[in-house]
Write an enzyme that holds these catalytic residues in place. Structure first.
Site, PDB file in Angstrom:
ATOM      1  CD  GLU A 207      -3.012  -1.073   0.289  1.00 13.40           C
ATOM      2  OE1 GLU A 207      -3.275   0.049  -0.207  1.00 13.40           O
ATOM      3  OE2 GLU A 207      -3.625  -2.110  -0.022  1.00 13.40           O
ATOM      4  CB  CYS A 241      -1.717   7.393   1.288  1.00 15.57           C
ATOM      5  SG  CYS A 241      -3.241   6.601   1.807  1.00 15.57           S
TER       6      CYS A 241
HETATM    7  P1  NAD Z   1       8.164   4.777   5.046  1.00 15.63           P
HETATM    8  O1  NAD Z   1       8.174   3.952   3.811  1.00 15.63           O
HETATM    9  O2  NAD Z   1       9.293   5.702   5.268  1.00 15.63           O
HETATM   10  O3  NAD Z   1       8.087   3.851   6.363  1.00 15.63           O
HETATM   11  C1  NAD Z   1       7.153   2.827   6.551  1.00 15.63           C
HETATM   12  C2  NAD Z   1       7.768   1.701   7.357  1.00 15.63           C
HETATM   13  O4  NAD Z   1       8.897   1.213   6.649  1.00 15.63           O
HETATM   14  C3  NAD Z   1       8.246   2.088   8.758  1.00 15.63           C
HETATM   15  O5  NAD Z   1       7.684   1.191   9.693  1.00 15.63           O
HETATM   16  C4  NAD Z   1       9.761   1.918   8.716  1.00 15.63           C
HETATM   17  O6  NAD Z   1      10.241   1.273   9.867  1.00 15.63           O
HETATM   18  C5  NAD Z   1       9.996   1.043   7.520  1.00 15.63           C
HETATM   19  N1  NAD Z   1      11.243   1.400   6.801  1.00 15.63           N
HETATM   20  C6  NAD Z   1      11.673   2.658   6.484  1.00 15.63           C
HETATM   21  N2  NAD Z   1      12.847   2.584   5.810  1.00 15.63           N
HETATM   22  C7  NAD Z   1      13.152   1.272   5.705  1.00 15.63           C
HETATM   23  C8  NAD Z   1      14.239   0.537   5.120  1.00 15.63           C
HETATM   24  N3  NAD Z   1      15.249   1.159   4.508  1.00 15.63           N
HETATM   25  N4  NAD Z   1      14.227  -0.808   5.218  1.00 15.63           N
HETATM   26  C9  NAD Z   1      13.212  -1.450   5.821  1.00 15.63           C
HETATM   27  N5  NAD Z   1      12.174  -0.810   6.405  1.00 15.63           N
HETATM   28  C10 NAD Z   1      12.128   0.513   6.346  1.00 15.63           C
HETATM   29  O7  NAD Z   1       6.748   5.522   5.027  1.00 15.63           O
HETATM   30  P2  NAD Z   1       6.261   6.708   5.960  1.00 15.63           P
HETATM   31  O8  NAD Z   1       7.124   7.884   5.702  1.00 15.63           O
HETATM   32  O9  NAD Z   1       6.072   6.232   7.339  1.00 15.63           O
HETATM   33  O10 NAD Z   1       4.803   6.956   5.350  1.00 15.63           O
HETATM   34  C11 NAD Z   1       4.540   7.832   4.312  1.00 15.63           C
HETATM   35  C12 NAD Z   1       4.328   7.128   2.998  1.00 15.63           C
HETATM   36  O11 NAD Z   1       3.363   6.091   3.139  1.00 15.63           O
HETATM   37  C13 NAD Z   1       3.763   8.036   1.928  1.00 15.63           C
HETATM   38  O12 NAD Z   1       4.412   7.762   0.711  1.00 15.63           O
HETATM   39  C14 NAD Z   1       2.308   7.647   1.844  1.00 15.63           C
HETATM   40  O13 NAD Z   1       1.696   7.898   0.611  1.00 15.63           O
HETATM   41  C15 NAD Z   1       2.381   6.180   2.132  1.00 15.63           C
HETATM   42  N6  NAD Z   1       1.103   5.686   2.633  1.00 15.63           N
HETATM   43  C16 NAD Z   1       0.372   4.864   1.866  1.00 15.63           C
HETATM   44  C17 NAD Z   1      -0.874   4.430   2.310  1.00 15.63           C
HETATM   45  C18 NAD Z   1      -1.730   3.527   1.498  1.00 15.63           C
HETATM   46  O14 NAD Z   1      -2.705   3.022   2.034  1.00 15.63           O
HETATM   47  N7  NAD Z   1      -1.434   3.275   0.246  1.00 15.63           N
HETATM   48  C19 NAD Z   1      -1.318   4.837   3.556  1.00 15.63           C
HETATM   49  C20 NAD Z   1      -0.527   5.669   4.318  1.00 15.63           C
HETATM   50  C21 NAD Z   1       0.689   6.091   3.852  1.00 15.63           C
END
Ligand code: NAD
Length: 451
Positions: A207, A241
């Site tokens: 997602e 999002c």
């Molecule tokens: P992110 O991708 O930075 O982090 C999400 C998770 O990934 C965290 O729990 C983090 O621990 C993990 N993570 C981060 N870097 C990592 C790495 N290098 N290796 C492994 N794990 C890692 O996302 P965010 O900044 O928390 O959220 C914002 C993003 O999420 C936006 O792009 C938004 O559009 C998206 N989003 C999508 C939905 C949806 O339903 N499609 C909903 C909410 C947010």
């Protein structure tokens, strides 16, 4: 980390999680747990994101209550073995399909709806009969702590376990052999998840995010359009999002529309009390870096209060502006003028497929053109954001905005394998397909399987 998964694997093998009564009971326990922790959760969401109580309740807590209630009501039906048709040439056989649990699943959440976006998939995981490891976002530390405490109190770790920590912890979890990974977050990290999952051929739900366009045609009810867009854009300070990322507006109504947008911001957010804050310093700085002051036509006075950022409207924006180079994920609204809507559609066809797309018009021909020519996860006409609240609609992206879907029955399906079986009578046996073959058999087979 490995020992938690080993415990959960052992527990899954006892078959307890597969039972209907067990699944239903766990959903009820989850509801009780959330009820007991509701106040703490609202407090934590305020501390982490300055979410107002009503916003926290509606978008995080009430949202999941509704999903739990639906799952409890429908679970029996979802779990039912169902019969499908069997072709005549398989005479004597009956065919069935049933959803079975995948096993031990991993749920990774983002920071913007840090509670809802781990609980909503969990409802699917429980309904489908799995065990789960939950990794909430490390950015929203207060919410993370309440989630941890809640699950420690209400669930055994061999069934559901919350793991906290930074991205290195997430990375360690991604090295383990789960049976499914449900990831919500950025496209960038989504690619890492997909890559890691491929090592053990683990199926994934991704997602993700991206830039969701909004197109406003000149016949739209501009005042109402402004109200709905501002609501969708400023909820959670734009950290949603499916928030409208930018607006394309017909140049003939541009100036009038900007005035409506400004008025709407002042009406919906006369003070900063109910406006969310940006999650941290890094994102606060990143967002400020996206603003070109020479194009700003609306901004409240700067405030030195947490990671507050004023709603900002930028006009005369082009794809060369910094604000159009990445997903905004904040209260900045860029406006792009157009003369010809068909050209906008042709241009958007060349961009990455977004999670959401919004169109404001009464023109049926244009609705058809936009919705047949453009691909996106979920769209809305004369609406922004609220489509996500319909549990009968599958929710998910396409291409860069993600893969697979959930919500309602689709959450149950996301965490299940659709298993099939065929049952054949032993009272008789049609020997047609068995060797040795002869001309007579061939003739009949050719008749059945004719071109
Ligand atoms: P992110 O991708 O930075 O982090 C999400 C998770 O990934 C965290 O729990 C983090 O621990 C993990 N993570 C981060 N870097 C990592 C790495 N290098 N290796 C492994 N794990 C890692 O996302 P965010 O900044 O928390 O959220 C914002 C993003 O999420 C936006 O792009 C938004 O559009 C998206 N989003 C999508 C939905 C949806 O339903 N499609 C909903 C909410 C947010």
């Amino acid at each position: 980390m490995l020992d938690i998964l080993e415990k959960q694997k052992k527990y899954f093998l006892t078959d307890q999680t597969k039972d209907y009564a067990f699944r239903k009971k766990q959903l009820l326990i989850l509801k009780d747990a959330i009820s007991a922790y509701e106040d703490k959760m609202i407090d934590a969401l305020y501390k982490d994101l300055h979410k107002s109580e009503i916003e926290a309740y509606t978008t995080e807590i009430g949202f999941v209550y509704k999903s739990i209630n639906m799952a409890i009501k429908k679970l029996k039906k979802w779990m039912k073995v169902s019969k499908v048709k069997t072709p005549l040439f398989m005479f004597g056989s009956k065919s069935y399909k049933v959803y079975e649990p995948l096993g031990n699943v991993l749920i990774i959440g983002p920071y913007n709806y840090p509670f809802q976006l781990v609980i909503e998939p969990l409802i699917g995981a429980i309904s489908a009969g799995n065990t789960a490891v939950i990794k909430p976002s490390e950015y929203t530390v207060n919410t993370e702590k309440v989630i941890l405490d809640m699950f420690n109190e209400y669930f055994d770790e061999s069934y559901i376990k919350v793991v906290t920590g930074d991205k290195n912890v997430t990375s360690e979890l991604l090295d383990l052999k789960f049976d499914h990974i449900f990831f919500t977050g950025s496209t960038e990290v989504g690619k890492i998840v997909y890559q890691k999952a491929s090592k053990h051929l683990i199926p994934v739900t991704l997602e993700l995010g991206g830039k969701s366009p909004t197109i406003v045609l000149k016949d739209a009810d501009l005042k109402l359009t402004a109200r709905r867009i501002i609501f969708g854009k400023l909820l959670n300070a734009g950290q949603t999002c499916i928030a409208p990322d930018y607006i394309y507006i017909d140049e003939s109504v541009h100036d009038e529309f900007i005035e409506y947008l400004k008025k709407e911001i002042e009406t919906q957010y006369p003070t900063a009390n109910h406006l969310g804050h940006i999650v941290n310093e890094r994102h606060h700085q990143r967002l400020k870096g996206l603003v070109n002051q020479s194009k700003v036509v609306f901004e409240y006075e700067k405030k030195d209060e947490g990671y507050y950022l004023s709603p900002i409207i930028m006009t005369d924006v082009t794809w060369d502006d910094q604000v159009m180079k990445e997903e905004i994920f904040g209260p900045i609204l860029p406006i792009i003028k157009f003369k010809d809507a068909h050209k906008v559609i042709e241009l958007l066809k060349t961009k990455e497929k977004p999670l959401a797309l919004y169109l404001f018009t009464e023109d049926k021909k244009m609705m058809k053109e936009v919705f047949t020519k453009l691909s996106f996860g979920n769209g809305a006409i004369n609406e922004a954001l609220m489509q996500v609240a319909n549990p009968h609609l599958p929710f998910g992206g396409v291409g860069h905005s993600g893969m697979a879907r959930y919500h309602g029955v689709y959450s149950f399906i996301a965490f299940s394998h659709l298993k099939t079986f065929t049952k054949k009578t032993t009272f008789f046996d049609v020997k047609l397909a068995y060797p040795p073959y002869d001309k007579g058999k061939e003739k009949i087979i050719r008749k059945i399987l004719k071109p």
